[in-house]
Design an enzyme around this catalytic site. Structure first.
Site, short mmCIF file in Angstrom:
data_model
loop_
_atom_site.label_atom_id
_atom_site.label_comp_id
_atom_site.label_asym_id
_atom_site.label_seq_id
_atom_site.Cartn_x
_atom_site.Cartn_y
_atom_site.Cartn_z
N GLU A 46 0.85 -1.19 0.00
CA GLU A 46 0.00 0.00 0.00
C GLU A 46 0.90 1.25 0.00
O GLU A 46 1.94 1.26 0.65
CB GLU A 46 -0.89 0.00 1.24
CG GLU A 46 -1.92 1.12 1.26
CD GLU A 46 -2.84 1.05 2.48
OE1 GLU A 46 -3.99 1.51 2.37
OE2 GLU A 46 -2.39 0.54 3.53
N LYS A 119 -10.37 0.45 -2.00
CA LYS A 119 -10.45 0.15 -0.56
C LYS A 119 -11.77 0.62 0.03
O LYS A 119 -12.15 1.80 -0.12
CB LYS A 119 -9.27 0.82 0.15
CG LYS A 119 -9.11 0.45 1.62
CD LYS A 119 -7.86 1.11 2.17
CE LYS A 119 -7.57 0.69 3.59
NZ LYS A 119 -6.34 1.33 4.11
N CYS A 160 -4.95 -3.65 3.46
CA CYS A 160 -4.62 -3.19 4.81
C CYS A 160 -5.74 -3.37 5.84
O CYS A 160 -5.95 -4.45 6.36
CB CYS A 160 -4.16 -1.74 4.74
SG CYS A 160 -3.19 -1.21 6.18
#
Length: 271
Positions: A46, A119, A160
């Site tokens: 990321e 995301k 993440c």
């Protein structure tokens, strides 16, 4: 697509700076090293392209979907090396003028983009003087969990903070491999990173490949690192604690079937 019985993969760990060009140069070197070790699928972390001094710095380098410096870099690297390349995350334009999508893009060995995941879970954390709020500069994705087909089988995408939401991974199509590009903070990573990665591998009985940021950044942030490959039993195949480098191993079809046959938990699900 018939699964490759022993498919080599690699996760790249970086300590990204505030300079996009420097970050891409570092990524190119590490991609080359991973390929020299036999990797056919490579995962970047990321924010591999930029770790800004403030959240809004992402807006200055955002790209239109389909073209731009960072997307062109990923396409060229995938084609040059003949690999499946997952570009950690990069900022893509969203309908909000002051927020971007934090997007994970996948390129096939011919340099074509084959998957995109924006995301959906945005990190927020406050403890003492340490504070983060991704929603300041990031718009949550409107897409659901995304997968693509590679020689090893079905590959699921996540980013993440998604790691803390097991229901997200249950919505994937029983993947062979889950990818987790991340930039876990030192505080949360030291407490939960390994536990969460191993849990996601165990409960989904699949491989998990995680590429992390790992070190002290120009902006003062410290990331946990510990990029790793975890097998379907929850065993750690390879790990890199800190600093730039590579984690590598194989996604082995026989190992996957052994685990799923010995303990057929996926077939025993009732909800």
């Amino acid at each position: 697509m018939t699964a490759d019985t022993d498919f080599k993969v690699a996760a790249i760990q970086t300590v990204s700076s505030t300079n996009v060009h420097d970050n891409l140069e570092q990524a190119a070197v590490l991609i080359g090293q991973a390929v020299s070790q036999g990797a056919k699928l490579v995962l970047l972390p990321e924010y591999f392209c930029l770790m800004g001094r403030k959240d809004e710095d992402k807006l200055a380098i955002m790209e239109e979907p389909g073209g731009g410096l960072i997307q062109d870099f990923l396409a060229v690297q995938a084609q040059r090396h003949g690999i499946w390349l997952t570009g950690g995350t990069l900022p893509l334009k969203s309908p909000d003028s002051n927020r971007i999508y934090n997007s994970c893009l996948v390129y096939s060995p011919d340099g074509q983009r084959v998957a995109r995941y924006d995301k959906i879970h945005l990190f927020g954390f406050r403890k003492g003087e340490e504070s983060y709020d991704e929603s300041v500069a990031i718009r949550p994705g409107e897409n659901g969990p995304q997968c693509f087909e590679a020689p090893c089988g079905t590959v699921g995408l996540s980013i993440c903070y998604d790691l803390r939401f097991p229901e997200y991974y249950r919505a994937l199509a029983t993947p062979t491999l889950i990818l987790v590009p991340a930039a876990f903070t030192y505080t949360t990573g030291s407490a939960h990173w390994e536990l969460l990665l191993r849990a996601r591998a165990i409960e989904n009985q699949c491989y998990v490949l995680a590429a992390a940021q790992g070190g002290k950044h120009e902006n003062g942030r410290r990331t946990w690192g510990h990029s790793m490959l975890v097998d379907p039993w929850g065993d750690i195949v390879d790990v890199l604690p800190e600093g730039p480098g590579i984690v590598a191993g194989s996604v082995n079809e026989q190992r996957l079937e052994e685990v799923r046959t010995a303990l057929p938990a996926l077939r025993h699900r009732t909800m």
